[in-house]
Structure formats: C-alpha cells, structure tokens
Design an enzyme around this catalytic site. Sequence first.
Site, PDB file in Angstrom:
ATOM      1  CG  ASN A   9      30.252  42.983  35.079  1.00 27.86           C
ATOM      2  OD1 ASN A   9      30.322  41.769  34.898  1.00 27.86           O
ATOM      3  ND2 ASN A   9      31.294  43.784  34.959  1.00 27.86           N
ATOM      4  CE  LYS A  11      32.916  43.952  38.279  1.00 31.55           C
ATOM      5  NZ  LYS A  11      33.766  44.915  38.955  1.00 31.55           N
ATOM      6  CG  HIS A  95      34.719  45.851  33.122  1.00 35.03           C
ATOM      7  ND1 HIS A  95      35.705  45.850  34.081  1.00 35.03           N
ATOM      8  CD2 HIS A  95      33.568  46.178  33.759  1.00 35.03           C
ATOM      9  CE1 HIS A  95      35.154  46.159  35.254  1.00 35.03           C
ATOM     10  NE2 HIS A  95      33.872  46.357  35.089  1.00 35.03           N
ATOM     11  CD  GLU A  97      36.808  44.159  37.231  1.00 37.16           C
ATOM     12  OE1 GLU A  97      36.151  43.187  36.821  1.00 37.16           O
ATOM     13  OE2 GLU A  97      36.433  44.862  38.198  1.00 37.16           O
ATOM     14  CD  GLU A 182      31.960  49.943  35.174  1.00 35.90           C
ATOM     15  OE1 GLU A 182      30.934  49.608  35.772  1.00 35.90           O
ATOM     16  OE2 GLU A 182      32.910  49.166  34.969  1.00 35.90           O
ATOM     17  N   GLY A 188      34.686  48.313  42.882  1.00 40.25           N
ATOM     18  CA  GLY A 188      34.936  47.301  43.903  1.00 40.25           C
ATOM     19  C   GLY A 188      35.644  47.841  45.137  1.00 40.25           C
ATOM     20  CB  SER A 228      31.289  51.636  44.858  1.00 40.96           C
ATOM     21  OG  SER A 228      32.538  50.947  44.901  1.00 40.96           O
TER      22      SER A 228
END
Length: 266
Positions: A9, A11, A95, A97, A182, A188, A228
């Site tokens: 991904n 992003k 996701h 985010e 996730e 991140g 990560s």
Amino acid sequence: MRNTIIAGNWKMNGTRAEAETLLKELLPLLDPTDNTKIVICPPFTALATVQTVTEGTEIELGAQDVFWKDKGAYTASISPKMLVEAGCRYVIVGHSERRGRFGVPEPDFDSNILAYFGDSDETVNRKLRAALANDLIPICCVGETLAERQANETDAIVSGQTKAALVGVSAEEAGTVVYAYEPVWAIGTGETCASEEADRVCGVIRGAIAELYGYETSEAAHIQYGGSVKPDNAKELLAKPNIDGALVGGASLKAADFAAIIAAAP
Ligand code: 13P
C-alpha cells in the site's frame, strides 16, 4: 492450503516517475517461480503507470479506495468500474487512515476530528459490496486503536468491524475477501504487533467469519497482517498459521525491502 498474498500500500506516495523507478528496481529482485501473490496499490494517478510497467509480470494491481456508486455527481470519487477498467483486481477498503481511526489528530485540526476521511462501518460495507459486485477483490482492513487495546477491547473491535463489513455478503463472496488485521498503533510507528498476538487476532477475525458463515468459509479466507512489516519481522509473522500475507506500507516503497518481505513468505 492458502497461498500468501503480499500487498504494497503505497498510500499517498509515488508520482508516475517515482512509480516507474521503484518498479524497475523491484522487478529484477523477484523470483518468478515463487507462488506468492504480489499486489501493488499505488495512488489512483499512478495506476496506469504501474499497469504498464508490470504488464506480463506476476504483479497484480490494486487501488487504495473506491466509492460504491457506479457514476454520478460524486466529486473526486472513483467507481468500481473505473478501477476495473484501469486494470485493478484488488481494492483496499476500510483502511484506518480513511476510517476515522487515525489515532493522532493533526495539530492544526480541531481536536474532535480524529479522522481525515470519516469512513464508517457502514460505508466500508458499501464499498466492500460494490467491489465484490464488480469482481474486484476487497482487502478489508480492521484494527483497534491503542486506547481500545489498553481497554481490552481489541477482540470486540476487530470482530465487530469484520462482521459489519460483511453485512449482506454471501458465504461464497466472504471466502474470496482478503482481510487485513492492521492495529492502528502499529501503522507507520515502527512498532509491530508481536507475531503470537498478531496471529491470535487474525484468528479472532477467522472466528468472526466462521460465526457468520461456518468453518469452511473461514478457512478459505485470506487474512493479512499489516503494521510496520519489515524484512526482519516478515518471516516470523508470515510463518504463523492464521497469517496469510502482509499489507505493507512504508517498506513497500523500498524495492529491496519489499522484495525481501515477498521472499520471506513460506
Ligand atoms: P506501515 O507498514 O508503514 O506501518 O503501514 C501499514 C499499513 O497501513 C498498510 O496498509
């Protein structure tokens, strides 16, 4: 036996020029005899470039989001049909985010706004169903925030998000979805969920699928871990019985790291 699916991904990274450079570094590092499935999810604007550069390779194309309508007055949105036409086989939905589960507010945001994009369980479900209806394979992300983990709510959150994403989805379809655990606190941050715990929570997701559709469907489903993932932890994570792949953010932007993660698959 489920094969391993490693998805990158990207992003909001990757101009078309950067995408081309990265892929040209990555392709020679891949073992064509490896049966690990590789998916790359670039920004919408780089889909065509990734498709062209990976043509004839084993890499499959995915998008990072989708809207559930076919067309219409939905400024800035992309429909499932547009993604199919652009060569996508996969699409990420839910996701963190985009869900409004992005842990830390930006300093210049109102402190009540924990999300940039505000996806909810309901919109994730609509996106997932729209993807399936158009023969796209959804990569459905679920995961708890740090506060939820500390409050011992991990299993309830993950199971609840999984079940909510699957409302109105048939057993046959549910078995084709790729699920991604996730944990928001591991995205991140450099902080990985310990492999035993990641495996356990992926088992919770499998359990939620089994509750809805039975054992066979839950065993057919692929469940990835994301957060990560790096070359040095990929092997241990991917060896776990409930972890069928990885959804890789930062490390998918470095050709050598992404290739090493792919090579770490059992
Ligand atoms: P990182 O690998 O950068 O932690 O990102 C994980 C992720 O969010 C993939 O979707």
